[in-house]
Design an enzyme around this catalytic site. Structure first.
Site, PDB file in Angstrom:
ATOM      1  N   ARG A  75       1.548  -1.759   9.793  1.00 56.15           N
ATOM      2  CA  ARG A  75       0.088  -1.903  10.024  1.00 56.15           C
ATOM      3  C   ARG A  75      -0.615  -3.003   9.465  1.00 56.15           C
ATOM      4  NH1 ARG A  75      -3.151   2.799   6.918  1.00 56.15           N
ATOM      5  NH2 ARG A  75      -2.848   1.369   5.330  1.00 56.15           N
ATOM      6  N   ARG A 117      -5.884  -5.583   6.495  1.00 59.45           N
ATOM      7  CA  ARG A 117      -5.905  -4.750   5.212  1.00 59.45           C
ATOM      8  C   ARG A 117      -5.291  -5.795   4.204  1.00 59.45           C
ATOM      9  NH1 ARG A 117      -5.551   1.659   4.313  1.00 59.45           N
ATOM     10  NH2 ARG A 117      -4.995   0.857   2.235  1.00 59.45           N
ATOM     11  N   ARG A 119      -7.388  10.979  -7.663  1.00 58.59           N
ATOM     12  CA  ARG A 119      -6.171   9.883  -7.826  1.00 58.59           C
ATOM     13  C   ARG A 119      -5.831   9.667  -9.438  1.00 58.59           C
ATOM     14  NH1 ARG A 119      -6.492   6.647  -2.594  1.00 58.59           N
ATOM     15  NH2 ARG A 119      -4.674   5.334  -2.777  1.00 58.59           N
ATOM     16  N   ARG A 142       1.058  -0.681  -5.353  1.00 64.10           N
ATOM     17  CA  ARG A 142       0.122   0.745  -5.041  1.00 64.10           C
ATOM     18  C   ARG A 142       0.898   1.768  -5.392  1.00 64.10           C
ATOM     19  NH1 ARG A 142      -1.185  -0.857   0.889  1.00 64.10           N
ATOM     20  NH2 ARG A 142      -2.197   1.042   1.220  1.00 64.10           N
ATOM     21  N   LYS A 166      -2.140  10.436   5.037  1.00 60.57           N
ATOM     22  CA  LYS A 166      -3.166  11.152   4.871  1.00 60.57           C
ATOM     23  C   LYS A 166      -4.451  11.036   5.950  1.00 60.57           C
ATOM     24  CE  LYS A 166      -3.525   9.203   0.751  1.00 60.57           C
ATOM     25  NZ  LYS A 166      -2.396   8.086   0.757  1.00 60.57           N
TER      26      LYS A 166
HETATM   27  P1  AP5 Z   1      -2.054   6.586   7.035  1.00 58.25           P
HETATM   28  O1  AP5 Z   1      -2.537   7.887   7.788  1.00 58.25           O
HETATM   29  O2  AP5 Z   1      -3.124   5.335   7.148  1.00 58.25           O
HETATM   30  O3  AP5 Z   1      -1.640   6.838   5.539  1.00 58.25           O
HETATM   31  P2  AP5 Z   1      -2.471   7.071   4.199  1.00 58.25           P
HETATM   32  O4  AP5 Z   1      -1.454   8.172   3.291  1.00 58.25           O
HETATM   33  O5  AP5 Z   1      -3.865   7.389   4.486  1.00 58.25           O
HETATM   34  O6  AP5 Z   1      -2.277   5.641   3.604  1.00 58.25           O
HETATM   35  P3  AP5 Z   1      -3.265   4.446   3.195  1.00 58.25           P
HETATM   36  O7  AP5 Z   1      -2.759   3.091   3.677  1.00 58.25           O
HETATM   37  O8  AP5 Z   1      -4.640   4.805   3.589  1.00 58.25           O
HETATM   38  O9  AP5 Z   1      -2.938   4.469   1.762  1.00 58.25           O
HETATM   39  P4  AP5 Z   1      -3.777   4.158   0.420  1.00 58.25           P
HETATM   40  O10 AP5 Z   1      -3.809   5.664  -0.149  1.00 58.25           O
HETATM   41  O11 AP5 Z   1      -3.169   3.380  -0.411  1.00 58.25           O
HETATM   42  O12 AP5 Z   1      -5.161   3.661   0.710  1.00 58.25           O
HETATM   43  P5  AP5 Z   1      -6.391   4.185   0.514  1.00 58.25           P
HETATM   44  O13 AP5 Z   1      -7.426   3.733   1.619  1.00 58.25           O
HETATM   45  O14 AP5 Z   1      -6.761   5.551   0.250  1.00 58.25           O
HETATM   46  O15 AP5 Z   1      -0.649   5.999   7.678  1.00 58.25           O
HETATM   47  C1  AP5 Z   1      -0.162   4.735   7.364  1.00 58.25           C
HETATM   48  C2  AP5 Z   1       0.407   4.119   8.369  1.00 58.25           C
HETATM   49  O16 AP5 Z   1       1.670   4.935   8.955  1.00 58.25           O
HETATM   50  C3  AP5 Z   1      -0.649   4.032   9.787  1.00 58.25           C
HETATM   51  O17 AP5 Z   1      -0.167   2.636  10.331  1.00 58.25           O
HETATM   52  C4  AP5 Z   1      -0.118   5.112  10.563  1.00 58.25           C
HETATM   53  O18 AP5 Z   1      -0.333   5.040  11.823  1.00 58.25           O
HETATM   54  C5  AP5 Z   1       1.258   5.149  10.396  1.00 58.25           C
HETATM   55  N1  AP5 Z   1       1.794   6.693  10.442  1.00 58.25           N
HETATM   56  C6  AP5 Z   1       1.088   7.714   9.787  1.00 58.25           C
HETATM   57  N2  AP5 Z   1       1.958   8.671  10.036  1.00 58.25           N
HETATM   58  C7  AP5 Z   1       3.288   8.445  10.515  1.00 58.25           C
HETATM   59  C8  AP5 Z   1       4.431   9.085  10.975  1.00 58.25           C
HETATM   60  N3  AP5 Z   1       4.598  10.433  10.877  1.00 58.25           N
HETATM   61  N4  AP5 Z   1       5.235   8.383  11.686  1.00 58.25           N
HETATM   62  C9  AP5 Z   1       5.206   6.989  11.663  1.00 58.25           C
HETATM   63  N5  AP5 Z   1       4.107   6.304  11.360  1.00 58.25           N
HETATM   64  C10 AP5 Z   1       3.234   6.984  10.966  1.00 58.25           C
HETATM   65  O19 AP5 Z   1      -6.750   3.293  -0.940  1.00 58.25           O
HETATM   66  C11 AP5 Z   1      -6.856   1.867  -0.672  1.00 58.25           C
HETATM   67  C12 AP5 Z   1      -7.063   1.365  -2.014  1.00 58.25           C
HETATM   68  O20 AP5 Z   1      -8.457   1.873  -2.355  1.00 58.25           O
HETATM   69  C13 AP5 Z   1      -6.709   1.858  -3.212  1.00 58.25           C
HETATM   70  O21 AP5 Z   1      -5.388   1.053  -3.503  1.00 58.25           O
HETATM   71  C14 AP5 Z   1      -7.629   1.775  -4.344  1.00 58.25           C
HETATM   72  O22 AP5 Z   1      -7.662   0.331  -4.879  1.00 58.25           O
HETATM   73  C15 AP5 Z   1      -8.892   2.117  -3.916  1.00 58.25           C
HETATM   74  N6  AP5 Z   1      -9.121   3.643  -3.992  1.00 58.25           N
HETATM   75  C16 AP5 Z   1      -9.274   4.737  -3.021  1.00 58.25           C
HETATM   76  N7  AP5 Z   1      -9.423   5.755  -3.441  1.00 58.25           N
HETATM   77  C17 AP5 Z   1      -9.430   5.617  -4.867  1.00 58.25           C
HETATM   78  C18 AP5 Z   1      -9.630   6.453  -5.974  1.00 58.25           C
HETATM   79  N8  AP5 Z   1      -9.610   7.798  -5.630  1.00 58.25           N
HETATM   80  N9  AP5 Z   1      -9.629   6.060  -7.071  1.00 58.25           N
HETATM   81  C19 AP5 Z   1      -9.356   4.660  -7.228  1.00 58.25           C
HETATM   82  N10 AP5 Z   1      -9.307   3.775  -6.299  1.00 58.25           N
HETATM   83  C20 AP5 Z   1      -9.252   4.249  -5.001  1.00 58.25           C
HETATM   84 MG    MG Z   2      -5.673   6.617   4.184  1.00 57.81          MG
END
Ligand code: AP5
Ligand code: MG
Length: 190
Positions: free
Chosen positions: A128, A134, A89, A146, A14
């Protein structure tokens, strides 16, 4: 105005794809995860609260997250549109977002899910975790938690957006460029 929700499991890409799409379509990218991490880094009260959930891979409570998201939208009154990354979410976040946008005569244009298998995602996140700092990336059981949170609370939003004819799914496996191209083609058809 285009308002996109980027949907998908942890590690689905994402944030990676939002970075390209925001440039291409001149959109404001709002990642609730990034906002929480910013607050943690700056040791705000919100950051302290969020950290206790994020470190375990649990979702942060809805109202806190909704209030933060709305404040961020309000900080960008001139935006040509938004990419919502990692929000909504839960069902109550999705309803809150619809109501909030409707109050501004705005709406979600499309929700786009990036699809990939858990094993690929675990591999991406552990990799990562070696450099990101993280805590939620560093331990497979937290990563799996997660996914559990996603399956239980977030996956049901698919039918919510299907009911509005706004749900689209894209294969999230391939090179980053290939996936950007798939997204661009989909957005062109919206
Ligand atoms: P990346 O682009 O970072 O993927 P992502 O989908 O953004 O994954 P996140 O780690 O951000 O996941 P998340 O949804 O759990 O975290 P968030 O910060 O939203 O890519 C991931 C890795 O893969 C990177 O290293 C990238 O380089 C690599 N990659 C990407 N594309 C690739 C490809 N095609 N091929 C190979 N490698 C690739 O949330 C974190 C925490 O915050 C949650 O657990 C929760 O506690 C809280 N939180 C956030 N939003 C909410 C909400 N709305 N409600 C409640 N709690 C929330
Ligand atoms: Mg993300």
């Amino acid at each position: 105005m285009i308002n996109l929700v980027l949907f998908g499991k942890p590690g689905a890409g994402k944030g990676t794809q939002a970075a390209f799409l925001k440039e291409k379509y001149n959109l404001v990218h709002i990642s609730t995860g990034d906002l929480f991490r910013y607050n943690i880094k700056n040791q705000t009260d919100l950051g302290t609260l969020a950290k206790s959930y994020m470190d375990q891979g649990d979702l942060v409570p809805d109202q806190v997250t909704i209030d933060m998201l709305e404040a961020e939208v309000d900080r960008n009154p001139q935006a040509a549109g938004f990419i919502f990354d990692g929000f909504p979410r839960t069902a109550s976040q999705a309803k809150a977002l619809d109501n909030f946008l409707a109050g501004k005569s705005m709406e979600i244009t499309a929700t786009i899910a990036l699809e990939a298998h858990d094993d690929i995602l675990v591999k991406r996140l552990l990799e990562r975790g070696l450099t990101s700092g993280r805590t939620d990336d560093q331990d497979e059981s937290k990563i799996r938690n997660r996914f559990e949170e996603y399956n239980n609370k977030t996956a049901p939003l698919k039918s919510y957006y299907e009911g509005q004819n706004k749900f689209h799914s894209v294969n999230g496996i391939g090179t980053i460029d290939e996936i950007t191209e798939r997204l661009t083609q989909l957005i062109a058809r919206l």
